[in-house]
Design an enzyme around this catalytic site. Structure first.
Site, PDB file in Angstrom:
ATOM      1  N   HIS A 304      85.198 -36.905  51.290  1.00 40.59           N
ATOM      2  CA  HIS A 304      85.023 -36.678  52.731  1.00 40.59           C
ATOM      3  C   HIS A 304      83.598 -36.429  53.121  1.00 40.59           C
ATOM      4  O   HIS A 304      83.082 -36.990  54.084  1.00 40.59           O
ATOM      5  CB  HIS A 304      85.832 -35.451  53.151  1.00 40.59           C
ATOM      6  CG  HIS A 304      87.219 -35.794  53.489  1.00 40.59           C
ATOM      7  ND1 HIS A 304      88.273 -34.976  53.237  1.00 40.59           N
ATOM      8  CD2 HIS A 304      87.725 -36.890  54.069  1.00 40.59           C
ATOM      9  CE1 HIS A 304      89.372 -35.554  53.634  1.00 40.59           C
ATOM     10  NE2 HIS A 304      89.067 -36.719  54.131  1.00 40.59           N
ATOM     11  N   ARG A 411      87.538 -52.173  58.474  1.00 36.05           N
ATOM     12  CA  ARG A 411      88.474 -51.580  57.513  1.00 36.05           C
ATOM     13  C   ARG A 411      89.550 -50.847  58.310  1.00 36.05           C
ATOM     14  O   ARG A 411      89.229 -49.904  59.041  1.00 36.05           O
ATOM     15  CB  ARG A 411      87.747 -50.589  56.600  1.00 36.05           C
ATOM     16  CG  ARG A 411      86.762 -51.223  55.617  1.00 36.05           C
ATOM     17  CD  ARG A 411      86.124 -50.133  54.752  1.00 36.05           C
ATOM     18  NE  ARG A 411      85.444 -50.657  53.585  1.00 36.05           N
ATOM     19  CZ  ARG A 411      84.119 -50.796  53.486  1.00 36.05           C
ATOM     20  NH1 ARG A 411      83.332 -50.459  54.489  1.00 36.05           N
ATOM     21  NH2 ARG A 411      83.581 -51.266  52.377  1.00 36.05           N
ATOM     22  N   GLU A 545      87.489 -60.764  45.861  1.00 39.39           N
ATOM     23  CA  GLU A 545      87.090 -59.524  45.193  1.00 39.39           C
ATOM     24  C   GLU A 545      87.822 -59.304  43.876  1.00 39.39           C
ATOM     25  O   GLU A 545      87.704 -58.243  43.278  1.00 39.39           O
ATOM     26  CB  GLU A 545      87.252 -58.314  46.121  1.00 39.39           C
ATOM     27  CG  GLU A 545      88.587 -58.191  46.785  1.00 39.39           C
ATOM     28  CD  GLU A 545      88.661 -57.038  47.800  1.00 39.39           C
ATOM     29  OE1 GLU A 545      87.756 -56.209  47.846  1.00 39.39           O
ATOM     30  OE2 GLU A 545      89.677 -56.981  48.516  1.00 39.39           O
ATOM     31  N   ASN A 568      81.911 -55.018  46.153  1.00 38.63           N
ATOM     32  CA  ASN A 568      82.191 -53.685  45.586  1.00 38.63           C
ATOM     33  C   ASN A 568      83.308 -53.777  44.555  1.00 38.63           C
ATOM     34  O   ASN A 568      83.186 -53.303  43.427  1.00 38.63           O
ATOM     35  CB  ASN A 568      82.594 -52.699  46.681  1.00 38.63           C
ATOM     36  CG  ASN A 568      81.604 -52.656  47.819  1.00 38.63           C
ATOM     37  OD1 ASN A 568      80.463 -53.078  47.662  1.00 38.63           O
ATOM     38  ND2 ASN A 568      82.036 -52.163  48.959  1.00 38.63           N
ATOM     39  N   ASP A 569      84.410 -54.384  44.974  1.00 39.36           N
ATOM     40  CA  ASP A 569      85.512 -54.527  44.029  1.00 39.36           C
ATOM     41  C   ASP A 569      85.251 -55.641  43.030  1.00 39.36           C
ATOM     42  O   ASP A 569      85.589 -55.516  41.850  1.00 39.36           O
ATOM     43  CB  ASP A 569      86.828 -54.798  44.777  1.00 39.36           C
ATOM     44  CG  ASP A 569      87.470 -53.501  45.234  1.00 39.36           C
ATOM     45  OD1 ASP A 569      87.470 -52.546  44.438  1.00 39.36           O
ATOM     46  OD2 ASP A 569      87.944 -53.441  46.377  1.00 39.36           O
ATOM     47  N   ARG A 579      84.451 -48.366  39.949  1.00 39.51           N
ATOM     48  CA  ARG A 579      83.375 -48.144  40.922  1.00 39.51           C
ATOM     49  C   ARG A 579      83.199 -46.676  41.284  1.00 39.51           C
ATOM     50  O   ARG A 579      82.220 -46.289  41.909  1.00 39.51           O
ATOM     51  CB  ARG A 579      83.597 -48.988  42.176  1.00 39.51           C
ATOM     52  CG  ARG A 579      84.825 -48.637  42.969  1.00 39.51           C
ATOM     53  CD  ARG A 579      85.174 -49.702  43.997  1.00 39.51           C
ATOM     54  NE  ARG A 579      84.713 -49.373  45.336  1.00 39.51           N
ATOM     55  CZ  ARG A 579      85.090 -50.012  46.432  1.00 39.51           C
ATOM     56  NH1 ARG A 579      85.909 -51.044  46.351  1.00 39.51           N
ATOM     57  NH2 ARG A 579      84.646 -49.667  47.607  1.00 39.51           N
ATOM     58  N   CYS A 616      80.931 -59.132  52.498  1.00 40.96           N
ATOM     59  CA  CYS A 616      81.026 -57.843  53.192  1.00 40.96           C
ATOM     60  C   CYS A 616      80.938 -56.668  52.229  1.00 40.96           C
ATOM     61  O   CYS A 616      81.106 -55.525  52.631  1.00 40.96           O
ATOM     62  CB  CYS A 616      82.302 -57.767  54.017  1.00 40.96           C
ATOM     63  SG  CYS A 616      83.781 -57.936  53.004  1.00 40.96           S
TER      64      CYS A 616
HETATM   65  C1  PEP Z   1      84.521 -54.713  48.623  1.00 42.47           C
HETATM   66  O1  PEP Z   1      85.354 -54.497  47.736  1.00 42.47           O
HETATM   67  O2  PEP Z   1      83.404 -55.215  48.423  1.00 42.47           O
HETATM   68  C2  PEP Z   1      84.822 -54.353  50.017  1.00 42.47           C
HETATM   69  C3  PEP Z   1      84.021 -54.690  50.989  1.00 42.47           C
HETATM   70  O3  PEP Z   1      85.951 -53.636  50.228  1.00 42.47           O
HETATM   71  P1  PEP Z   1      86.096 -52.078  50.004  1.00 42.47           P
HETATM   72  O4  PEP Z   1      84.743 -51.524  49.688  1.00 42.47           O
HETATM   73  O5  PEP Z   1      86.664 -51.530  51.272  1.00 42.47           O
HETATM   74  O6  PEP Z   1      87.049 -52.025  48.866  1.00 42.47           O
HETATM   75 MG    MG Z   2      87.413 -54.073  48.253  1.00 39.13          MG
END
Ligand code: PEP
Ligand code: MG
Length: 658
Positions: A304, A411, A545, A568-569, A579, A616
């Site tokens: 948070h 999101r 992803e 990210n994923d 991650r 993204c």
């Molecule tokens: C990602 O996985 O890169 C992504 C943008 O989604 P999130 O970070 O919400 O999992």
């Molecule tokens: Mg993701």
């Protein structure tokens, strides 16, 4: 007398509907009980009622005894049979442990907490550097008197306790009366007030006082007992109420002890907040504009405090563990939210270094504003859309201020996490329509619910999983719960009338997930048509992803209108490096050739099929990587609003051949 019924209250007697039910019950003289599975509780206690965990579609019995028993049963049964009961003002009532804001992405590196010669290193949770006076926030543990009361002291102690409860309720009512309180903060305080006003906590405490305990010890014991009950219920939302009970108990104890809570209200301008952890009650009242930086023992990049820090542009280093204690007596702190470094009482050279970096960052921000209105184009004339990643309507303004060319990732998780019940179709349609209108004619790409067992949502029961990141999340969960998924798709179809809505599916790893989703979209459109509800079609795309999605990208490209690469994923799954785990942060590196190859393969497949390829994930905002991504053929980059102007500058420089 008694009567049974099936509960139709949407998502059951969760907090707000339970409190409303109690209010209704208290309006009758009769003793009223609610019975489920043979267990009867007073219908005049919201805590007891919540702990009964009454869910939608369960059978319950209302039992009343007294002069107005018939009327009471009539009214309460009517309430239980109304799907919308208790939900009318609930949208302003977020769970007390809910931060209520989405944020910019965390910095790339998140090294493990460790000691260093010149300071400490923790999880880099919110980017930026800061230096300022230390403000230690370590509320002392509260203890009772440690002696048993004499019989003649008990009545006085009960009076003292009752007065303290009244004082706490009054304080919370005063907080709720303030116009300045945001909707999220109001929800936090209202949830705490409901608990403070309930007979369960006070009844339990008074029982302990009658047994000879002093009021403070009794309150601590009562709060622990009730919190343990909440923790034991098989319901994530109710589990989180345990913290609320402790927070209320603490407030009562402080009044009894004549102490003020260590407050964040008076934090000096630019100070660095040091805490082991920061609770919901503190967060609701913290003047975030004054806080120069945050350093915590607890927390990680997705906690948070990290989310709040990022959304307010406050540099933060979290997860220091016990090493946080070394900071209790610090006078001044310097911190680097990009590397996770914290320096205690910096020497003159370090101070000058940090002051220079803070100034340079401010200068850079000022110099970038010229790029706000720029539409970046490459030398070959291709326009690159630089869009924003956001997670709530509150962030629209920041995205527009930054010069976002639409939204590349909305999101939707927060919409679901913020509420005590699943958001209705109408509420979702309004939210998505507001977004579409705000950015039209630019596109707004809404991602369908991407949630898994690592994050609780009221109204969805997740199984316990050994590896939630490899489990029932994202599109997998949605396809298994068409009741939830169709509600979101119908809302999106309705919102598409108001602007340029596109929709993307998260966590796709198999073509059938796209074809099944498309079939549901068609089904929803047919239903809306039959109902005469205005709606419009939208482009359907997928996030890339998972390694599987990369490997089937050529086939996927034939099925969808666009790709958006979620680095990210994608990085965590390609590298098999969690991650969120600081210990493997080094491996969680998007620049690793394995990940860059996956991005290139995806881009190649998308370009060959003639569909838009965007990104993204956090990497989309990195000036060092943007040229490589554009050379691969990406034409859309979506990022935290804070990174947009820098990205536009990078693209402009690239086009000019710099
Ligand atoms: C990602 O996985 O890169 C992504 C943008 O989604 P999130 O970070 O919400 O999992
Ligand atoms: Mg993701």
């Amino acid at each position: 007398m008694e009567r049974s019924t099936i509960v139709r209250v949407h998502e059951g007697l969760h907090a707000r509907p339970a409190t409303r039910f109690v209010k209704l019950a208290k309006g009758f003289e009769s003793d009223v009980e609610l019975v489920k599975d043979g267990k009867a509780v007073s219908a005049k206690s919201s805590v007891k009622l919540m702990l009964l965990a009454v869910k939608e579609n369960q059978e319950v019995t209302v039992r009343a005894n007294g002069a107005d028993a018939i009327e009471a049963i009539e009214a309460l049964i009517g309430y239980l049979e109304n799907p919308k009961a208790g939900l009318d003002d609930e949208d302003t009532h977020a769970p007390a442990n809910e931060a209520g804001k989405e944020a910019a992405p965390a910095p790339q590196s998140a090294p493990a907490a460790s000691g260093e010669a010149n300071g400490l290193r923790g999880v880099a949770a919110s980017e930026g550097v800061a230096i300022g006076p230390a403000f230690a926030h370590f509320p002392p543990d509260i203890a009772g008197q440690g002696r048993m009361l004499q019989a003649e002291e008990i009545a006085g102690e009960i009076d003292r306790f009752r007065a303290a409860v009244v004082a706490v309720q009054a304080r919370m009512d005063r907080a709720l009366a303030q116009d300045s309180l945001s909707a999220g903060d109001r929800g936090i305080v209202a949830a705490l007030r409901d608990i403070a006003a309930d007979d369960s906590l006070t009844g339990e405490a008074e029982k302990a006082i009658k047994g000879g305990n002093d009021a403070v010890s009794a309150t601590i014991t009562a709060a622990s007992t009730i919190a343990a009950d909440f923790s034991a219920v098989d319901d994530h939302y109710l589990n989180a109420r345990a913290d609320d009970v402790h927070a209320v108990g603490r407030q009562i104890c402080l009044v009894l002890l004549g102490q003020d809570d260590v407050s964040l209200e008076n934090i000096p301008q630019g100070a660095i907040l040091i805490a082991d952890d920061i609770g919901a009650w503190d967060l609701a009242r913290a003047p975030l504009k004054c806080i120069g930086g945050v350093v915590c023992g607890h927390g990680g990049a997705t906690s948070h405090i990290a989310i709040i820090a990022r959304s307010h542009g406050i540099p933060a280093v979290l997860g220091l563990g016990d090493k946080i204690n070394a900071l209790r007596t610090a006078q001044e702190l310097a911190l680097d939210g990009n590397s996770g470094q914290v320096i205690i009482d910096p020497d003159a050279a370090t101070r000058a270094d940090f002051a220079g970096r803070v100034e340079a960052a401010a200068k850079e921000r000022a110099g970038l504003t010229a790029f706000k209105t720029v539409t970046p184009k490459l030398a070959d004339g291709r326009t690159i859309e630089v869009a924003a990643n956001i997670g709530s309507l509150e962030e629209i303004e920041a995205a527009q201020e930054a010069g976002a060319m639409g939204v590349g990732l909305f999101r939707t998780e927060l919409l679901f996490m913020r509420h005590m019940h699943l958001p209705s179709e109408d509420m979702q349609a309004e939210t998505y329509a507001a977004l579409a209108k705000a950015f039209a004619p630019y596109p707004v790409i809404v991602r369908t619910l991407d949630i898994g067992g690592d994050k609780p949502i009221a109204g969805i029961e997740f199984p316990d999983e050994e590896n939630p990141f490899l489990g029932w999340r994202g599109i997998r969960m949605c396809l298994d719960r068409p009741d939830i998924f169709k509600r979101q798709l119908r809302a999106l179809l309705r919102a598409a009338v108001h602007g340029n809505i596109k929709v993307m599916l998260p966590m796709v790893s198999d073509i059938s997930e796209v074809t099944r989703s498309r079939a549901l979209v068609d089904e929803c459109a047919a239903e809306l048509k039959a109902e005469g509800v205005p709606h419009a079609t939208f482009d359907l795309g997928v996030m890339i992803e998972t390694p599987a999605a990369v490997l089937i990208a050529p086939a996927l490209a034939r099925e969808v209108a666009f790709f958006s690469i979620g680095t990210n994923d994608l990085t965590q799954y390609i590298m098999a490096a969690d991650r969120l785990n600081p210990t493997v942060a080094k491996l969680n590196d998007v620049t690793n050739p394995a990940v860059m190859s996956a991005i290139e393969l995806t881009a190649r497949a998308g370009v060959a099929a003639g569909i838009m390829v965007g990104m993204c994930g956090e990497a989309a905002g990195r000036p060092d990587l943007i040229p490589a991504f554009l050379k691969m053929g990406l034409t859309e980059l979506s990022m935290s609003p804070a990174s947009i102007q820098r990205a536009k500058k990078t693209i402009t420089a690239m086009a000019a051949g710099e």
